[in-house]
Write a protein that holds these residues in place. Structure first.
Motif, PDB file in Angstrom:
ATOM      1  N   ASP A 265       0.706  -0.922  -0.525  1.00  0.00           N
ATOM      2  CA  ASP A 265      -0.299   0.087   0.180  1.00  0.00           C
ATOM      3  C   ASP A 265       0.690   1.066   0.400  1.00  0.00           C
ATOM      4  O   ASP A 265       0.719   2.656  -0.837  1.00  0.00           O
TER       5      ASP A 265
ATOM      6  N   CYS B 141      -5.600  -6.125  -8.965  1.00  0.00           N
ATOM      7  CA  CYS B 141      -5.802  -6.471  -7.647  1.00  0.00           C
ATOM      8  C   CYS B 141      -5.666  -7.679  -7.350  1.00  0.00           C
ATOM      9  O   CYS B 141      -5.138  -8.556  -5.911  1.00  0.00           O
TER      10      CYS B 141
ATOM     11  N   HIS C  24      -5.470  -3.596  -2.807  1.00  0.00           N
ATOM     12  CA  HIS C  24      -4.756  -2.933  -4.011  1.00  0.00           C
ATOM     13  C   HIS C  24      -5.923  -2.021  -4.754  1.00  0.00           C
ATOM     14  O   HIS C  24      -7.463  -2.413  -5.651  1.00  0.00           O
TER      15      HIS C  24
ATOM     16  N   ALA D 110      -1.917  -8.345  -7.283  1.00  0.00           N
ATOM     17  CA  ALA D 110      -1.452  -7.519  -5.828  1.00  0.00           C
ATOM     18  C   ALA D 110      -1.357  -8.482  -4.576  1.00  0.00           C
ATOM     19  O   ALA D 110      -0.659  -8.622  -4.260  1.00  0.00           O
TER      20      ALA D 110
END
Length: 275
Positions: free
Chosen positions: A63, A116, A201, A119
């Motif tokens: 993040d 995502c 994400h 991620a």
């Protein structure tokens, strides 16, 4: 409830002790859950706690890395470490060690963009690396490829359905009324960081309602069905990766012994139960 199948378990290993609030939260959730989480010995139990801590740390680090959210077709990478195909597949550049390419995502995140699913894979890989070390990691993931939610070879996962979410788990939010023109908003994979705190994400660190609100803001016109948290849960198979942990220095966030001051330790036959 936690079941540890080890007759000679030294209870002093687990109570009293010094532990972080995050470790304690995980242990309490395991002990209080209606399911029985079974481990062959305390070492395996402690490894899973460490692994979950590492997943949480990796999610927070990703993040902070400034890696951006994108569709597969609009993915980006640091060309020094990765070759990127038009469909969004990341493959290692010749001669690049897998652990070095992975770490670069966290160091030079501004050069990267992915969706995502990738991620989550990146987060899980970083947790594994931090526990088993670069040499073992490079052996396991010598042909590392990143593409969407496609686990690379030797990424061993446990997938199940339920509501027994634990910190470190990957959970999934579904957005059934998403706009078909933006399929990337059909849902969100997220890592549970703690009680109602998640990393998704492209959304960031927020609550479950925060993720739902973001998904709801990306629905088709006149949508009526809200996004929601599903019962789909994914986590790494800690029993597989524990065999590769060899004298890896623990970070200060890895706490052993684990404190279970609010748990009851019971001995039944050849097993110990924490509840």
């Amino acid at each position: 409830m936690i079941k540890i199948n080890h007759k000679r378990l030294d209870v002093s290993q687990i109570q009293p002790g010094i532990a972080s609030a995050k470790s304690l939260e995980m242990v309490q959730l395991l002990a209080e859950d209606s399911n029985v989480f079974e481990y062959p010995n305390f070492r395996m139990f402690n490894f899973e706690i460490q692994l979950r801590n590492r997943v949480i740390a990796a999610a927070i680090a990703l993040d902070k890395s400034n890696a951006e959210f994108s569709t597969l077709e609009e993915s980006a990478s640091n060309k020094q470490y990765w070759r990127l195909s038009k469909d969004g597949t990341f493959t290692l550049q010749p001669g690049v060690l897998p652990h070095a390419a992975l770490v670069d995502i966290f160091i030079n995140g501004g050069l990267y963009a992915f969706e995502c699913g990738t991620a989550i894979v990146v987060t899980f890989l970083k947790a594994i690396l931090d526990l088993i070390g670069p040499r073992n990691f490079d052996d396991l993931f010598s042909n590392l490829v990143l593409y969407d939610w496609h686990p690379p070879q030797n990424m061993e996962l446990i997938v199940h359905k339920g509501r027994d979410y634990l910190p470190g788990d990957c959970v999934y939010f579904k957005n059934p009324d998403h706009d078909e023109a933006t399929p990337e908003w059909q849902g969100e994979n997220a890592i549970l960081l703690g009680k109602d705190l998640l990393y998704g994400h492209g959304i960031g660190i927020t609550s479950s309602q925060g993720i739902i609100d973001e998904l709801n803001s990306n629905r088709k016109p006149f949508a009526t069905i809200s996004a929601f948290l599903t019962n789909h849960i994914i986590f790494l198979d800690s029993s597989f990766y524990s065999q590769f942990q060899q004298n890896i220095p623990r970070a200060k966030s890895d706490y052993s012994p684990v404190s279970l001051s609010n748990c009851i330790v019971s001995e039944i036959g050849s097993s110990f139960y924490l509840s």
